[in-house]
Design a protein around this motif. Structure first.
Motif, PDB file in Angstrom:
ATOM      1  N   ARG A  78       0.818  -1.209   0.000  1.00  0.00           N
ATOM      2  CA  ARG A  78       0.000   0.000   0.000  1.00  0.00           C
ATOM      3  C   ARG A  78       0.857   1.266   0.000  1.00  0.00           C
ATOM      4  O   ARG A  78       0.391   2.341  -0.398  1.00  0.00           O
ATOM      5  CB  ARG A  78      -0.942   0.025   1.198  1.00  0.00           C
ATOM      6  N   ASP A  79       2.107   1.178   0.463  1.00  0.00           N
ATOM      7  CA  ASP A  79       2.978   2.356   0.461  1.00  0.00           C
ATOM      8  C   ASP A  79       3.297   2.838  -0.946  1.00  0.00           C
ATOM      9  O   ASP A  79       3.513   4.036  -1.161  1.00  0.00           O
ATOM     10  CB  ASP A  79       4.293   2.043   1.186  1.00  0.00           C
ATOM     11  N   ASN A 122       1.180   5.446  -2.681  1.00  0.00           N
ATOM     12  CA  ASN A 122       1.277   6.708  -1.951  1.00  0.00           C
ATOM     13  C   ASN A 122       2.612   7.407  -2.165  1.00  0.00           C
ATOM     14  O   ASN A 122       2.765   8.576  -1.807  1.00  0.00           O
ATOM     15  CB  ASN A 122       1.062   6.457  -0.455  1.00  0.00           C
ATOM     16  N   ARG A 128      -5.107   3.948  -4.113  1.00  0.00           N
ATOM     17  CA  ARG A 128      -5.248   4.670  -2.844  1.00  0.00           C
ATOM     18  C   ARG A 128      -6.680   4.573  -2.321  1.00  0.00           C
ATOM     19  O   ARG A 128      -6.902   4.361  -1.116  1.00  0.00           O
ATOM     20  CB  ARG A 128      -4.868   6.139  -3.036  1.00  0.00           C
ATOM     21  N   SER A 180      -7.265   1.136  -0.991  1.00  0.00           N
ATOM     22  CA  SER A 180      -6.597   0.966   0.296  1.00  0.00           C
ATOM     23  C   SER A 180      -7.395   1.616   1.412  1.00  0.00           C
ATOM     24  O   SER A 180      -7.521   1.063   2.522  1.00  0.00           O
ATOM     25  CB  SER A 180      -5.184   1.569   0.226  1.00  0.00           C
ATOM     26  N   TRP A 181      -7.971   2.773   1.135  1.00  0.00           N
ATOM     27  CA  TRP A 181      -8.789   3.474   2.136  1.00  0.00           C
ATOM     28  C   TRP A 181     -10.061   2.688   2.441  1.00  0.00           C
ATOM     29  O   TRP A 181     -10.420   2.508   3.607  1.00  0.00           O
ATOM     30  CB  TRP A 181      -9.114   4.871   1.633  1.00  0.00           C
ATOM     31  N   GLU A 225      -4.977   1.806   5.459  1.00  0.00           N
ATOM     32  CA  GLU A 225      -4.192   2.963   5.856  1.00  0.00           C
ATOM     33  C   GLU A 225      -4.000   2.983   7.367  1.00  0.00           C
ATOM     34  O   GLU A 225      -4.907   2.609   8.127  1.00  0.00           O
ATOM     35  CB  GLU A 225      -4.889   4.254   5.399  1.00  0.00           C
ATOM     36  N   LEU A 268      -2.675   8.155   9.914  1.00  0.00           N
ATOM     37  CA  LEU A 268      -3.023   8.854   8.680  1.00  0.00           C
ATOM     38  C   LEU A 268      -4.516   9.153   8.637  1.00  0.00           C
ATOM     39  O   LEU A 268      -4.927  10.272   8.284  1.00  0.00           O
ATOM     40  CB  LEU A 268      -2.629   8.015   7.467  1.00  0.00           C
ATOM     41  N   ARG A 269      -5.332   8.203   9.001  1.00  0.00           N
ATOM     42  CA  ARG A 269      -6.782   8.418   8.987  1.00  0.00           C
ATOM     43  C   ARG A 269      -7.163   9.519   9.977  1.00  0.00           C
ATOM     44  O   ARG A 269      -8.019  10.361   9.680  1.00  0.00           O
ATOM     45  CB  ARG A 269      -7.502   7.114   9.311  1.00  0.00           C
TER      46      ARG A 269
END
Length: 464
Positions: free
Chosen positions: A351-352, A355, A381, A384-385, A390, A394-395
């Protein structure tokens, strides 16, 4: 393997890496600009290239069957592999059937993708990397850091030290020509004595069953023609309908990859040696690999299958040019890798990567087949959300920002206060340390901000 952020920190602290990447990527960017300016109707040519790829992807089964029929008619044997492991098993099986003790391998990112170098090593088969850059990273026991220049991360000074330590008859002069000659002496004997030659394919031509390879060193021709057996490993998306389509794609590939009108060596192989031929392998095997490509076509990533592996997106990527290829921790680095790796290896583990992008759009601007890379990265992205991948921090941070953004007066006041504080912390027009932005200022300084926000300056300009 360390976490993505750890690899990035290591890359940002490596001064030699920055020098090496900028030397190559900067040169590639400049040469591409010149090549495109000299190409009439380049934008229309991009449109045609994208249309060719979209047509093939939409009719993939048809063209794969056509390619197989024509390749078999020319004397080749075609194998099908659903996964990376199946592809490696097929290749190793062919090598064992040929009693191969050594193989000469022409550079192939598909081979890296499926883990073929490791499979050959596990099978006890000596692997000779014939591409100069691949030879360098084989000696250094490293992975490629770029799809066109696998040893981009090494300076010529580092290569000199490596060759002197590993070559039987190393160079005596500190010149690129002398180092290349040292590699030629070291490789030539093994290339000519190999039992099997293994290559990838830049294009597969459906109407003739031909396989096209593109190199700048002639290593493919020298390592694929003398051996008794030639094995091709290729992704199923490499198909083009005809020779005319292949020539058009070659024009786009060379200019985008190296800034050349055409690569030094472009060769089409159609079947094994025939009666009357002066040279060529006795057998030719073509392994067509899916490894997630069908899934990509069916799950919203079909446009990524346009990719012709030119590397232009990473050469122009502001992130790649800071951290190099190894920081991505995958076969394919840069913007293209940030899209492909989650598809091949799963989003949860990667997932990085989507981003690691500013979404400035430069990659899409230079892509010869118009892949909408920023859109595809945003798609990862969003996924992933939605899937809760995440981190909580970050959230929470975005939630705080959203709370302020829904209250314009408070948001403007907070912005103005932040700007004043940042200007007070600045020294000589720069910020060397900044609370909550340590990851940024650890390796670079941030410019001191303007006295007013962009929106405040915009409103002031409209009033005047």
């Amino acid at each position: 393997m360390s976490a993505f952020t750890d690899r990035v920190d290591t890359a940002l602290a490596d001064r030699n890496l920055k020098i090496a990447v900028e030397r190559t990527a900067g040169t590639a960017e400049a040469k591409r600009t010149i090549a495109v300016e000299a190409f009439p109707d380049f934008e229309r040519a991009r449109d045609r290239a994208a249309a060719i790829k979209d047509h093939v992807i939409a009719n993939l089964g048809l063209y794969l069957e056509r390619f197989e029929a024509n390749a078999v008619a020319a004397g080749a044997k075609v194998h099908w592999a659903r996964t990376a492991d199946e592809a490696c098993e097929i290749v190793i099986g062919i090598c064992k059937a040929a009693n191969a003790r050594s193989v000469a391998r022409s550079k192939s990112m598909l081979g890296e993708e499926i883990g073929l170098p490791h499979a050959l090593e596990a099978a006890g088969i000596t692997r000779i990397e014939t591409d100069l850059a691949e030879h360098i990273i084989q000696l250094a026991d490293e992975r490629p850091s770029h799809i066109i220049w696998p040893a981009m991360h090494k300076t010529r000074e580092q290569v000199s030290v490596l060759f002197k330590a590993k070559h039987r008859d190393p160079h005596q002069e500190e010149t690129i020509a002398a180092m290349a000659e040292s590699a030629r002496r070291h490789l030539r004997e093994g290339m000519l004595a190999a039992d099997v030659g293994i290559s990838g394919a830049n294009f597969l031509v459906a109407d003739s069953g031909a396989v096209c390879t593109v190199t700048n060193e002639g290593n493919a021709e020298l390592s694929l023609v003398p051996p008794r057996v030639h094995i091709v490993t290729a992704g199923i998306e490499k198909i083009v309908p005809s020779m005319g389509h292949a020539v058009h794609m070659l024009r786009m590939l060379s200019r985008s990859a190296t800034g050349a009108a055409l690569s030094q060596y472009t060769t089409f192989y159609t079947g094994p040696r025939r009666p009357g031929d002066r040279d060529g392998p006795e057998e030719m095997h073509i392994v067509l690999v899916d490894n997630g490509r069908t899934m990509m076509r069916e799950t919203g990533l079909a446009k990524m299958l346009r990719c012709i592996r030119c590397g232009a997106c990473m050469n122009h990527c502001v992130v790649f040019r800071q951290i190099g290829g190894h920081a991505y921790g995958a076969t394919y680095p840069g913007p293209m890798g940030a899209v492909l790796t989650p598809a091949f290896d799963g989003l949860a583990k990667n997932r990085d990567l989507p981003n690691a992008c500013t979404l400035n759009g430069k990659c899409q601007e230079v892509c010869p087949v118009r892949i909408p890379l920023p859109t595809l990265l945003r798609g990862w992205r969003e996924k992933s959300w939605r899937e809760g991948l995440e981190p909580t921090s970050l959230r929470a941070g975005l939630g705080t920002w959203a709370w302020f953004a829904r209250r314009p007066a408070l948001y403007r006041a907070a912005t103005a206060s932040t700007l004043r504080a940042m200007r007070l912390m600045g020294r000589g027009g720069w910020l060397s340390k900044l609370p909550l932005a340590g990851a940024w200022t650890e390796h670079r300084d941030m410019p001191k901000p303007a006295a007013q926000s962009f929106m405040a300056q915009y409103k002031k300009g409209r009033r005047s």
